[in-house]
Structure formats: structure tokens, C-alpha cells
Write a protein that holds these residues in place. Structure first.
Motif, short mmCIF file in Angstrom:
data_model
loop_
_atom_site.label_atom_id
_atom_site.label_comp_id
_atom_site.label_asym_id
_atom_site.label_seq_id
_atom_site.Cartn_x
_atom_site.Cartn_y
_atom_site.Cartn_z
N LEU A 160 52.58 19.94 53.84
CA LEU A 160 53.43 19.55 52.72
C LEU A 160 53.53 18.03 52.63
CD1 LEU A 160 56.28 22.15 53.32
CD2 LEU A 160 54.55 22.23 51.50
N ALA A 161 53.69 17.54 51.42
CA ALA A 161 53.86 16.10 51.21
C ALA A 161 55.18 15.63 51.82
CB ALA A 161 53.82 15.79 49.72
N GLU A 162 55.22 14.38 52.21
CA GLU A 162 56.45 13.81 52.77
C GLU A 162 57.49 13.62 51.68
OE1 GLU A 162 56.31 10.62 55.65
OE2 GLU A 162 54.11 10.74 55.64
N GLY A 163 58.76 13.73 52.06
CA GLY A 163 59.85 13.36 51.16
C GLY A 163 60.31 14.43 50.21
N LEU A 164 59.77 15.65 50.29
CA LEU A 164 60.19 16.71 49.39
C LEU A 164 61.56 17.23 49.82
CD1 LEU A 164 56.87 18.77 49.05
CD2 LEU A 164 57.77 17.06 47.46
N MET A 165 62.52 17.26 48.90
CA MET A 165 63.88 17.69 49.23
C MET A 165 64.35 18.77 48.26
SD MET A 165 64.79 15.84 51.86
CE MET A 165 66.57 16.08 51.88
N TRP A 166 65.04 19.76 48.81
CA TRP A 166 65.67 20.78 47.98
C TRP A 166 66.97 20.23 47.39
CZ3 TRP A 166 62.75 24.61 46.64
CH2 TRP A 166 61.83 25.15 47.52
N SER A 167 67.36 20.72 46.26
CA SER A 167 68.65 20.37 45.68
C SER A 167 69.77 21.07 46.46
CB SER A 167 68.69 20.80 44.21
OG SER A 167 68.55 22.22 44.10
N GLY A 168 71.01 20.68 46.18
CA GLY A 168 72.15 21.38 46.75
C GLY A 168 72.31 21.22 48.24
N ASP A 169 71.85 20.13 48.80
CA ASP A 169 72.03 19.87 50.24
C ASP A 169 71.35 20.91 51.12
OD1 ASP A 169 73.60 17.57 49.76
OD2 ASP A 169 75.39 18.81 49.47
N PHE A 170 70.26 21.50 50.64
CA PHE A 170 69.53 22.47 51.46
C PHE A 170 68.41 21.82 52.28
CE2 PHE A 170 71.47 25.42 48.37
CZ PHE A 170 72.08 26.28 49.27
N GLY A 171 68.36 20.49 52.25
CA GLY A 171 67.48 19.78 53.16
C GLY A 171 66.05 19.66 52.68
N PRO A 172 65.16 19.22 53.58
CA PRO A 172 63.76 19.01 53.21
C PRO A 172 63.02 20.33 53.01
CG PRO A 172 64.06 18.66 55.56
CD PRO A 172 65.43 18.85 55.00
N VAL A 173 61.94 20.28 52.25
CA VAL A 173 61.04 21.42 52.10
C VAL A 173 60.21 21.53 53.36
CG1 VAL A 173 59.22 22.48 50.72
CG2 VAL A 173 60.98 21.09 49.59
N LEU A 174 60.26 22.68 54.02
CA LEU A 174 59.64 22.86 55.32
C LEU A 174 58.53 23.89 55.26
CD1 LEU A 174 62.92 23.07 57.45
CD2 LEU A 174 61.47 21.03 57.10
N ALA A 175 57.64 23.82 56.25
CA ALA A 175 56.60 24.85 56.37
C ALA A 175 57.23 26.23 56.57
CB ALA A 175 55.66 24.51 57.52
N SER A 176 58.40 26.27 57.19
CA SER A 176 59.09 27.55 57.37
C SER A 176 59.53 28.14 56.03
CB SER A 176 60.29 27.37 58.30
OG SER A 176 61.19 26.40 57.79
N ASP A 177 59.74 27.29 55.02
CA ASP A 177 60.04 27.81 53.68
C ASP A 177 58.82 28.51 53.08
OD1 ASP A 177 62.71 26.84 53.54
OD2 ASP A 177 61.97 24.84 53.01
N VAL A 178 57.65 27.95 53.33
CA VAL A 178 56.41 28.59 52.87
C VAL A 178 56.25 29.95 53.57
CG1 VAL A 178 53.90 28.40 52.71
CG2 VAL A 178 55.33 26.34 52.44
N LYS A 179 56.49 29.95 54.86
CA LYS A 179 56.39 31.20 55.62
C LYS A 179 57.36 32.25 55.08
CE LYS A 179 57.04 33.04 60.34
NZ LYS A 179 55.71 33.66 60.50
N TYR A 180 58.60 31.85 54.89
CA TYR A 180 59.61 32.78 54.37
C TYR A 180 59.20 33.31 52.99
CZ TYR A 180 63.79 34.40 51.99
OH TYR A 180 64.66 35.14 51.24
N SER A 181 58.80 32.42 52.12
CA SER A 181 58.51 32.80 50.73
C SER A 181 57.37 33.80 50.65
CB SER A 181 58.17 31.55 49.92
OG SER A 181 59.23 30.63 49.94
N TYR A 182 56.27 33.52 51.35
CA TYR A 182 55.09 34.37 51.23
C TYR A 182 55.26 35.69 51.98
CZ TYR A 182 52.77 30.27 49.23
OH TYR A 182 52.42 29.20 48.45
#
Length: 521
Positions: free
Chosen positions: A108-130
Motif C-alpha cells: 500500500l502507498a504511504e500516508g493513506l488514512m481512513w476517515s473518522g479516526d480509524f487510523g491508517p489503511v493497513l494490509a490487514s484491512d485488505v486481508k479482512y475485506s477480501y
């Protein structure tokens, strides 16, 4: 880059579309920036209905995918080069590489952030989503998917359970490839409808039911800025109304019907261009095989023989569509060139109906309430009247139409008899087959039949890498579908947009627009 050739239009009127390219004219339409919009670059588009479910696991698709593309990360996106549909990494990743037939590495590219104080976009988000997608209504896109191995905070490997070359272009580029925030999803009970739990993309989303969906700049977005500051997607249920709005300068882009496409072939509006996304659509007349009136296969076969497909395509679609002989679209392996179990034969239809012993049959035909579907329904109504079947046409608005056969939406599926349906697909034949396996009965298999051979062939098609053998698999699967008597194949309608000539649009092969990739010329 992996690619598949897009379809080329060959008939006289369709020829003006070139290979899905654009044709322009001199300027007359108002430019996309008017005096009142000089400080804010506004793009006005059309929705045919409110977005009902934005959750990629339970969406209908279409404009809901369009919304996802503006507000959620995707690892890959479609690209077309020399008429070939392929993929490229998005700006959400710094790396996306297929290491071998069953492993796809990403960072993932650096600096990607979720809205609502949910923190950075993580590889674990990709894992969860798929991995979540494997248990949803859209699980078919992940049949070749095994898991995601997280190798770092922003890096991981997508692991397939079998070689499946189209996975990136079919799944990761499409709506099911959206990445969700695991923390945000947990906070909302792991499902959502009309509000994103968290966003990471160039736009934020707001829907005013019955009026419009609005996309405005995401103040937390640090990535590339889109060309347009605001996108208004106005709810206009009738395509004709949208066409008139475009010609009046109130919209900058809208889908057009086949009669308008034929008219534009003769005289293009000044200041306009036409862009064809492709012919990755398939339209058919479907029959609910479990309804008491249609359980007799001889009745269904009689209907197959009675319907005059050529009359529908000429009378309702102005002859600018490609006739369909199955649900594999033009240009894809496994496309059929004829039907196997029926032809238009009124005498045969009457003979089959007589053999069935059914008399005085009355059926309902539910169709989406637009001009082409209604005209087609009237031709079907006349065709069936000629063999002694009375048909009542029941036009449906988009919302209730897409719920007609879904058991999760209520009991209305029990009353479904005849219906015309059109699905969009992607550049591989497997996608069009996934909706008709046994597990899809009551979800998207509204004909409600099952066949063990069909299910087995579906799995074989996923793992087969020999194009000739794959073609044989998909040809046989279409034979099985047709032999049920539940289908009359009608056409592959080109998905065509008219737009202002100073706007370059971005449309997926399955016709969803990606507003963030629109360009001001």
C-alpha cells in the motif's frame, strides 16, 4: 499488462462507434464550466435510482460500484490500450505484482488514512475485506481466492487456491475488490447500506434520497486530486429524461438508449461525443421454473420457440444491438453463435403447448420500466398471444425490480413468473456463469434451477488454463442453461454514453463510470 480484446461493432449504424471509441461534433452544448461554476469545477451526471447498498458484499452493483470507486481504496484499475482491456496499479499501492500463478504481492502507498479516526489503511484491512467477501452475495468473484498473507504493516500477498489469470482484472478492478476499514466495519456490525463506515479516497459521499448523490472533496485526502471539485449524480429514473437533460445542457454525461444511438448515428448533437464502454451486457427472458404455472418444461420450451428475438432487437432496439445466443458476451471465449434447443418456430411452440396439456395460461411479465424493455415486452406479449398464452406486463421501477427474485427481500419471489433481465459482466466468461450456480438460487438465479454438472463445470472453468478447453466448458454450460427451458437469449446491448466534448470520461468494460478519472479537456 494482461488484456482481452474489446468488441468491435460491425453493422452500418453500429459502425460509427468504431471500436468503442468516441465521435465528436462542433461545439454547441454549454461547456462543463458555466459562469456560476467558474470557481468550482462541477460535473453533473445521472443516477437511475438511489444507491441502496454500498457494501461491496451485498450491493446490486452499477452506480453503487461507482460510489465505491470514489470513496474506497482499490489495488488495481481498468486500462484500455489499443482496444485491449487490462489492468494497472492504482495510486493506492506502490506495488502490485503477480509473482507466480497463485501469488500476488502488494504494498500500500504511504500516508493513506481512513476517515473518522480509524487510523491508517493497513494490509490487514485488505486481508479482512477480501476474506470477508468469500461469505457474501458476491462470493463468486473470490472462488479462486484462498487468503491474504500479511507480511508487513502495508504489505501482503494475495494467495489463490488455483491458477486464475483474470483474477486481477475481474476481481481487483471491479466493485468486489474494494478495501474496507476493518475497525470501522467492526464498529457497525460488519455490514452497511447507504453510508460508508469509513472512507479513503478523493471524495466524500452524501445521498439525498430521491434527488441526488453528491461527491465533494475529502479534506483528509492527500493523494492525487481529481479534475472535478464536485460531482452531482441526479436521480433521473427515465433514460429519455436524462437524454433530454443532456441535450439541454443540464448534464455533462449520460447513458443513452439504442433508439437515440441510432438517431445520433445519423446526426450527432453539436458539442457532443459518444463513447461506448463495450458490449459486456446480456439480456434475456427468464422463467421461474419453480412457479406452478411454469414447472412444466413443455410450457417453457413452447415459450422459447414462440418468442421472436429478431423482432425484439429490430423493434425495441433499432437494430443497433448484437443478437445473443447465450450469456457469454461478444469477444470472449465460449461465445455461442447459435441456439441449440430452440428456434423461432410458432408451429413448434403451439405443438409443445398442446403436448403440455395446459390450456388458458395467463402469465405476468415483469420488466424494468424503460422504453426498450417495455417495447420488447409488448413484442413478447404478442408472440405468446399467438400461441394462446395471455401475458400481463408489469413495469417495475429500478428499486423493486432488483429485489423481485431475492429471498432476502421478502416473499415477492414466489410470485415471479416471466421477467426480462440484463446483467453486466466483465472480460472473462466465468463471471457470467457464477450467478447461476446452485448456491445463487434465491439470490441472483431467479430461474431457480440447479444442476450438478453445471456446478462442477463452473469449478473446472476457474482452474482451467487452456483457452480451447475453457471454451468447451462455457459452451456446455450455456447448453445446460438453455436446455432448462428457462431462457430466451435476446441481445448484447452496447453500453453507450453521450458526453460533452470537453470531458473525457472513464468507463469500465462493464460500463460503471469512475468519476475520479474523468478529465477536463
Amino acid at each position: 499488462m494482461t488484456g482481452w480484446k474489446t468488441t468491435r461493432f460491425t453493422t452500418t449504424r453500429r459502425g460509427f462507434l468504431a471500436a468503442g471509441g468516441a465521435v465528436g461534433a462542433a461545439a454547441m452544448l454549454p461547456k462543463w464550466v458555466g459562469p456560476a461554476q467558474a470557481a468550482e469545477r462541477v460535473l453533473n451526471l445521472r443516477l437511475d435510482a438511489d444507491n441502496a447498498i454500498l457494501d461491496p458484499g451485498y450491493m446490486v452493483g452499477g452506480s453503487e460500484i461507482e460510489a465505491q470507486k470514489q470513496c474506497l481504496p482499490f489495488l488495481a484499475q481498468y486500462v484500455v490500450e489499443d482496444g485491449a482491456v487490462g489492468w494497472e496499479p492504482t495510486y493506492f499501492v506502490s506495488k502490485l505484482e503477480q509473482r507466480d500463478p497463485t501469488h500476488i504481492d502488494f504494498e500500500l502507498a504511504e500516508g493513506l488514512m481512513w476517515s473518522g479516526d480509524f487510523g491508517p489503511v493497513l494490509a490487514s484491512d485488505v486481508k479482512y475485506s477480501y476474506e470477508r467477501m468469500k461469505t457474501t452475495d458476491w462470493s463468486g468473484y473470490f472462488d479462486a481466492f484462498e487468503r491474504v498473507d500479511v507480511t508487513g504493516e502495508r504489505s501482503g500477498t494475495i494467495v489463490l487456491n488455483k491458477p486464475f489469470a483474470p483474477f486481477i482484472v475481474i476481481t481487483l478492478c471491479h466493485g468486489p475488490g474494494a478495501v474496507l476499514s476493518e475497525k470501522a466495519m467492526m464498529a457497525v456490525g460488519e455490514k452497511f447500506t447507504t453510508e460508508f463506515p469509513a472512507i479513503c479516497g478523493p471524495y466524500v459521499y452524501e445521498q439525498i434520497p430521491g434527488q441526488r448523490a453528491v461527491f465533494t472533496p475529502n479534506p483528509d485526502w492527500t493523494g492525487p486530486k481529481p479534475d472535478f471539485d464536485r460531482v452531482n449524480c441526479n436521480v433521473i429514473t427515465e433514460m429519455k429524461g436524462a437524454e433530454l437533460a443532456f441535450e439541454a445542457g443540464e448534464l455533462h454525461c449520460t447513458e443513452i438508449g439504442t433508439d437515440t444511438l441510432a438517431r445520433y448515428a445519423d446526426e450527432m448533437p453539436a458539442g457532443a461525443k459518444v463513447t461506448a464502454a463495450g458490449e459486456l451486457q446480456y439480456l434475456w427472458l427468464g422463467m421461474n421454473t419453480q412457479h406452478p404455472k411454469l414447472q412444466n418444461k413443455l410450457v417453457r420450451r413452447a415459450i422459447q420457440h414462440a418468442v421472436d428475438v429478431e423482432a425484439i432487437n429490430q423493434g425495441a432496439y433499432s437494430g443497433v444491438v448484437t443478437r445473443s445466443y447465450g450469456n457469454v458476451c461478444p469477444g470472449l471465449i465460449g461465445q455461442r453463435t447459435t441456439t441449440r434447443y430452440y428456434t423461432h418456430d410458432v408451429a413448434k411452440a403451439r405443438e409443445l403447448l398442446e403436448e403440455s396439456g395446459v390450456r388458458g395460461l395467463e402469465l405476468t411479465l415483469k420488466v424494468l420500466n424503460n422504453q426498450e424493455r417495455m417495447l420488447g415486452a409488448q413484442i413478447i406479449q404478442a408472440n405468446l398471444a399467438a400461441i394462446g398464452i395471455t401475458v400481463k406486463i408489469l413495469p417495475q421501477d429500478a428499486g423493486p425490480f432488483w429485489e423481485m427474485g431475492q429471498e432476502s427481500k421478502g416473499e415477492q419471489w414466489k410470485d415471479l413468473e416471466l421477467f426480462t433481465m440484463r446483467f453486466a459482466t466483465t472480460p472473462d466468461p466465468y463471471e457470467a456463469m457464477q450467478w447461476f450456480v446452485s448456491s445463487q438460487v434465491g439470490v441472483w438465479n431467479w430461474e431457480r434451477w440447479t444442476d450438478p454438472e453445471f456446478d462442477r463445470l463452473y469449478e473446472e472453468g476457474l482452474g482451467e488454463t487452456d483457452p480451447a478447453k475453457r471454451a468447451e466448458i462455457y459452451l456446455r454450460m450455456q447448453d445446460i442453461m438453455e436446455e432448462t427451458g428457462a431462457y430466451v437469449w435476446i441481445n448484447h446491448e452496447p453500453e453507450v454514453y453521450v458526453h460533452a466534448d470537453d470531458v473525457e470520461i472513464s468507463a469500465a468494460p462493464s460500463a460503471e463510470l469512475d468519476y475520479r478519472r474523468f478529465r477536463q479537456l
